[in-house]
Write an enzyme that holds these catalytic residues in place. Structure first.
Site, PDB file in Angstrom:
ATOM      1  N   ASP A 310      -3.465  12.906   1.812  1.00  0.00           N
ATOM      2  CA  ASP A 310      -2.991  11.544   2.091  1.00  0.00           C
ATOM      3  C   ASP A 310      -2.704  11.327   3.591  1.00  0.00           C
ATOM      4  O   ASP A 310      -1.787  11.931   4.149  1.00  0.00           O
ATOM      5  CB  ASP A 310      -1.697  11.283   1.293  1.00  0.00           C
ATOM      6  CG  ASP A 310      -1.501   9.806   0.972  1.00  0.00           C
ATOM      7  OD1 ASP A 310      -2.390   9.012   1.284  1.00  0.00           O
ATOM      8  OD2 ASP A 310      -0.452   9.465   0.393  1.00  0.00           O
ATOM      9  N   LYS A 359       0.899   7.926  -5.325  1.00  0.00           N
ATOM     10  CA  LYS A 359       1.361   7.530  -3.985  1.00  0.00           C
ATOM     11  C   LYS A 359       2.866   7.740  -3.860  1.00  0.00           C
ATOM     12  O   LYS A 359       3.364   8.200  -2.834  1.00  0.00           O
ATOM     13  CB  LYS A 359       0.982   6.061  -3.781  1.00  0.00           C
ATOM     14  CG  LYS A 359       0.970   5.577  -2.367  1.00  0.00           C
ATOM     15  CD  LYS A 359       0.079   6.352  -1.437  1.00  0.00           C
ATOM     16  CE  LYS A 359      -0.857   5.543  -0.637  1.00  0.00           C
ATOM     17  NZ  LYS A 359      -1.793   6.313   0.154  1.00  0.00           N
ATOM     18  N   LYS A 400      -0.315  -4.659   6.323  1.00  0.00           N
ATOM     19  CA  LYS A 400       0.726  -4.114   5.447  1.00  0.00           C
ATOM     20  C   LYS A 400       2.111  -4.313   6.049  1.00  0.00           C
ATOM     21  O   LYS A 400       2.312  -4.134   7.237  1.00  0.00           O
ATOM     22  CB  LYS A 400       0.462  -2.631   5.240  1.00  0.00           C
ATOM     23  CG  LYS A 400       1.477  -1.977   4.333  1.00  0.00           C
ATOM     24  CD  LYS A 400       0.944  -0.751   3.693  1.00  0.00           C
ATOM     25  CE  LYS A 400       1.729   0.444   4.168  1.00  0.00           C
ATOM     26  NZ  LYS A 400       1.072   1.656   3.731  1.00  0.00           N
ATOM     27  N   LYS A 472       0.427  12.953   4.831  1.00  0.00           N
ATOM     28  CA  LYS A 472       1.736  12.599   4.255  1.00  0.00           C
ATOM     29  C   LYS A 472       2.332  13.750   3.453  1.00  0.00           C
ATOM     30  O   LYS A 472       3.524  13.973   3.458  1.00  0.00           O
ATOM     31  CB  LYS A 472       1.532  11.411   3.306  1.00  0.00           C
ATOM     32  CG  LYS A 472       2.175  10.122   3.794  1.00  0.00           C
ATOM     33  CD  LYS A 472       2.341   9.133   2.681  1.00  0.00           C
ATOM     34  CE  LYS A 472       1.137   8.292   2.390  1.00  0.00           C
ATOM     35  NZ  LYS A 472       0.705   7.405   3.442  1.00  0.00           N
TER      36      LYS A 472
HETATM   37  P1  NAI Z   1     -10.276   0.580  -0.079  1.00  0.00           P
HETATM   38  O1  NAI Z   1      -9.950   0.258  -1.495  1.00  0.00           O
HETATM   39  O2  NAI Z   1     -10.567  -0.526   0.838  1.00  0.00           O
HETATM   40  O3  NAI Z   1     -11.495   1.589  -0.016  1.00  0.00           O
HETATM   41  C1  NAI Z   1     -11.740   2.553  -0.979  1.00  0.00           C
HETATM   42  C2  NAI Z   1     -13.231   2.542  -1.280  1.00  0.00           C
HETATM   43  O4  NAI Z   1     -13.500   3.610  -2.186  1.00  0.00           O
HETATM   44  C3  NAI Z   1     -13.710   1.281  -1.966  1.00  0.00           C
HETATM   45  O5  NAI Z   1     -14.779   0.713  -1.251  1.00  0.00           O
HETATM   46  C4  NAI Z   1     -14.153   1.743  -3.351  1.00  0.00           C
HETATM   47  O6  NAI Z   1     -15.249   1.002  -3.819  1.00  0.00           O
HETATM   48  C5  NAI Z   1     -14.500   3.180  -3.087  1.00  0.00           C
HETATM   49  N1  NAI Z   1     -14.426   4.120  -4.221  1.00  0.00           N
HETATM   50  C6  NAI Z   1     -13.542   4.167  -5.245  1.00  0.00           C
HETATM   51  N2  NAI Z   1     -13.798   5.220  -6.048  1.00  0.00           N
HETATM   52  C7  NAI Z   1     -14.850   5.859  -5.511  1.00  0.00           C
HETATM   53  C8  NAI Z   1     -15.570   7.020  -5.872  1.00  0.00           C
HETATM   54  N3  NAI Z   1     -15.239   7.728  -6.939  1.00  0.00           N
HETATM   55  N4  NAI Z   1     -16.604   7.409  -5.112  1.00  0.00           N
HETATM   56  C9  NAI Z   1     -16.961   6.693  -3.989  1.00  0.00           C
HETATM   57  N5  NAI Z   1     -16.313   5.575  -3.606  1.00  0.00           N
HETATM   58  C10 NAI Z   1     -15.271   5.169  -4.348  1.00  0.00           C
HETATM   59  O7  NAI Z   1      -9.035   1.456   0.442  1.00  0.00           O
HETATM   60  P2  NAI Z   1      -8.667   1.861   1.942  1.00  0.00           P
HETATM   61  O8  NAI Z   1      -7.659   0.908   2.471  1.00  0.00           O
HETATM   62  O9  NAI Z   1      -9.892   2.108   2.694  1.00  0.00           O
HETATM   63  O10 NAI Z   1      -7.899   3.232   1.670  1.00  0.00           O
HETATM   64  C11 NAI Z   1      -8.621   4.346   1.215  1.00  0.00           C
HETATM   65  C12 NAI Z   1      -7.695   5.431   0.725  1.00  0.00           C
HETATM   66  O11 NAI Z   1      -6.926   5.917   1.811  1.00  0.00           O
HETATM   67  C13 NAI Z   1      -6.714   4.995  -0.349  1.00  0.00           C
HETATM   68  O12 NAI Z   1      -6.588   5.991  -1.330  1.00  0.00           O
HETATM   69  C14 NAI Z   1      -5.433   4.881   0.399  1.00  0.00           C
HETATM   70  O13 NAI Z   1      -4.296   5.083  -0.422  1.00  0.00           O
HETATM   71  C15 NAI Z   1      -5.579   6.008   1.408  1.00  0.00           C
HETATM   72  N6  NAI Z   1      -4.697   5.834   2.540  1.00  0.00           N
HETATM   73  C16 NAI Z   1      -4.836   4.754   3.375  1.00  0.00           C
HETATM   74  C17 NAI Z   1      -3.990   4.588   4.438  1.00  0.00           C
HETATM   75  C18 NAI Z   1      -4.162   3.434   5.367  1.00  0.00           C
HETATM   76  O14 NAI Z   1      -5.065   2.662   5.246  1.00  0.00           O
HETATM   77  N7  NAI Z   1      -3.303   3.290   6.364  1.00  0.00           N
HETATM   78  C19 NAI Z   1      -2.894   5.534   4.689  1.00  0.00           C
HETATM   79  C20 NAI Z   1      -2.837   6.620   3.754  1.00  0.00           C
HETATM   80  C21 NAI Z   1      -3.724   6.758   2.745  1.00  0.00           C
END
Ligand code: NAI
Length: 516
Positions: A310, A359, A400, A472
């Site tokens: 994370d 989370k 956020k 994290k």
């Molecule tokens: P997002 O939802 O915009 O992007 C995630 C992408 O993963 C989506 O495009 C989705 O279609 C794809 N996806 C889902 N399951 C999949 C799979 N099995 N195989 C391939 N692709 C898949 O989310 P975001 O904002 O980009 O965050 C991504 C991750 O990073 C989340 O788990 C979030 O909790 C984690 N995270 C983000 C932080 C931040 O943005 N500041 C901080 C800490 C963690």
């Protein structure tokens, strides 16, 4: 221009018998000073200082690096890709505040400095990426998978993170970037993601899925002439898998469980195993327990690095420095309440209870070792009241909001209240962290060490806990102390860079000025 100039100005050569620069390697010997503590029956601590000789050997030949992101089409994946392209092409664009040029703010490898010594009374700092040779982000190749078929340009627009004028400039370069078909096990991410899952591998045979991902990695590496590939998960947060003996406990059982398409093997575990079997490092940017004991064992067997869990981007970064500050000042935090609301797809996924639980756990565990370090403040239990709330509010988008209240006990029963309000584009914080995780992992693949009496050089522990600064809930190997304090994590990372470059660890004593 400025970059070029900086490169010319800064260059370091360590002038010491302990360092050699030969045949493409920096070899540095380092005296590591630590102490063994024995707890005697009468309650006294017997502390024995010791010095251990280490030799670090760093291969200075920087490889051509391929990066594969799981969740490439998400907010982080698109922002990371766009950010690297914008920097590589030195783009500038207009916002309502005027002209903006690309930069790497928020990346420790590209925008932070390490103190290397003093020149007279002036302290001299060097950019982190000049202390040891790192891959230049301009030279990497990016690819990956997503359950959504949108190309990276469409996905960048869907993300609503970047300024419109920048999106327009990047559109021609990102239009042809298309994510590969992804593994999708419905039950592991929120049901509300189903509508975007139009780019998925067919069937329920997990071994076939594993083989496809392995082939994707091999083909990507060959097609782009890469020396190596690193895979990073930035897809949706999955629910925790239920750790089951006979399924997750050993490398052999995990491989067998994939062959048997066991229900409790998550999509992320299949990606991790495929990556490890291809001899590539795997980084987990989400909180779920992808890196189960059997996967850790497999990584050790195959001699590859794993990093998790994370990304530590905002609220937790502050929490692990603020609580460290309070506890080390002799102040007793008693409760922390963290509210978050966000409106991006990550927030939508986390609005589902099981994914929120992953989370919550990751966010909650981050101060335990800090409170545990002070038995004066916490003589019996170091557990404090710590609550995490996350709400999905679509209108806020990627911006956020995090609100934290810290209640602490001070002198003579007084109460100290600290309230923080933190607003930020989540992915603009995460993307530079993704870059750092990858570049430092790649560097650590080129470093070997020898310690007193060892005949041959070894690699660092395959569970790369040194990258805990960026995580994290840092993944550590068994019998390894967990460090969450942001200051301690950063100083360990800086000092490992310095040790490998042949410099002393920085203890901030500045004795030459205090004892002139
Ligand atoms: P997002 O939802 O915009 O992007 C995630 C992408 O993963 C989506 O495009 C989705 O279609 C794809 N996806 C889902 N399951 C999949 C799979 N099995 N195989 C391939 N692709 C898949 O989310 P975001 O904002 O980009 O965050 C991504 C991750 O990073 C989340 O788990 C979030 O909790 C984690 N995270 C983000 C932080 C931040 O943005 N500041 C901080 C800490 C963690």
């Amino acid at each position: 221009q400025l970059k070029k100039k900086l490169k010319k100005i800064f260059k370091m050569q360590v002038n010491s018998n302990n360092v050699t620069y030969e045949n493409g390697f920096i070899q540095a010997s380092y005296q590591y000073k630590s102490s063994n503590v024995e707890k005697l029956e009468n309650g006294t601590l017997k502390v024995t200082p010791k010095t251990t000789e280490y030799t670090f050997k760093t291969n200075t030949k920087v490889p051509k690096l391929g990066i594969m992101l799981v969740g490439w089409g998400g907010n982080n994946g698109t922002t990371f890709t766009a950010g690297l392209l914008a920097n590589k092409m030195k783009l500038s664009w207009f916002t309502k505040r005027g002209e903006q040029t690309a930069n790497y703010y928020g990346s420790i490898t590209q925008a932070s400095t390490i103190k290397v010594g003093c020149s007279g009374s002036e302290e001299v700092y060097l950019p982190m990426n000049q202390v040891l040779p790192l891959v230049n982000p301009d030279d990497v190749v990016i690819g990956g998978w997503d359950i959504s078929a949108l190309n990276l340009s469409q996905a960048m627009k869907r993300a609503q993170v970047l300024e419109y004028n920048l999106i327009e400039k990047l559109d021609p370069y990102m239009r042809d970037m298309v994510p590969k078909k992804a593994i999708y096990y419905e039950d592991f991410i929120a049901a509300n993601q189903k509508t975007r899952a139009d780019n998925i591998l067919e069937g329920h045979n997990k071994l076939e899925h594993l083989e496809t991902i392995r082939k994707d990695i091999r083909e990507f590496k060959a097609a782009n002439n890469c020396d190596k590939v690193i895979v990073l998960w930035t897809a949706n947060t999955e629910r925790f898998c239920q750790l089951t003996p006979g399924v997750h406990d050993t490398a052999e059982n995990v491989l067998k469980a994939i062959e048997n398409s066991e229900a409790e093997i998550s999509a992320s575990t299949v990606y991790a195993v495929a990556t490890i079997l291809e001899g590539c490092s795997y980084i987990n940017g989400s909180p779920q327990n992808t890196l189960v004991p059997g996967v850790i064992e497999l990584a050790k067997q195959k001699d590859v690095f794993i990093v998790g869990d994370d990304f530590k981007s905002g609220q937790t970064k502050i929490k692990t420095s603020l609580v460290d500050f309070l506890v080390s000042a002799g102040i007793k935090p008693q409760s922390i309440v963290s509210y978050n609301h966000l409106g991006n797809n990550d927030g939508k996924n986390l609005s589902s209870e099981k994914q929120f639980k992953s989370k919550e756990l990751s966010k909650k565990s981050c101060v335990d070792d800090i409170t545990g370090s002070n038995k004066i403040l916490y003589p019996e239990t170091n557990k404090i009241d710590h609550e995490i709330v996350i709400k999905y509010v679509p209108y806020t988008g990627d911006s956020k909001k995090a609100m934290d209240e810290y209640l602490s006990e001070i002198f003579l029963g007084g109460q100290h209240t600290l309230v923080l309000y933190n607003v930020c584009e989540d992915s603009l914080l995460a993307a530079p962290i993704i870059l750092d995780l990858i570049l430092i992992t790649e560097l650590f693949e080129r470093i070997e060490y020898k310690v007193d009496g060892m005949r041959t050089f070894q690699r660092f522990n395959r569970v790369l806990s040194t990258l805990g600064y960026l995580c994290k809930a840092p993944l550590t190997d068994e019998n390894t102390p967990l460090v969450n304090s942001l200051y301690r994590q950063k100083s360990a990372l800086d000092n490992i860079f310095k040790a490998c470059a042949g410099l002393h660890a920085d203890d901030n004593l500045l004795l030459e000025f205090k004892c002139p």
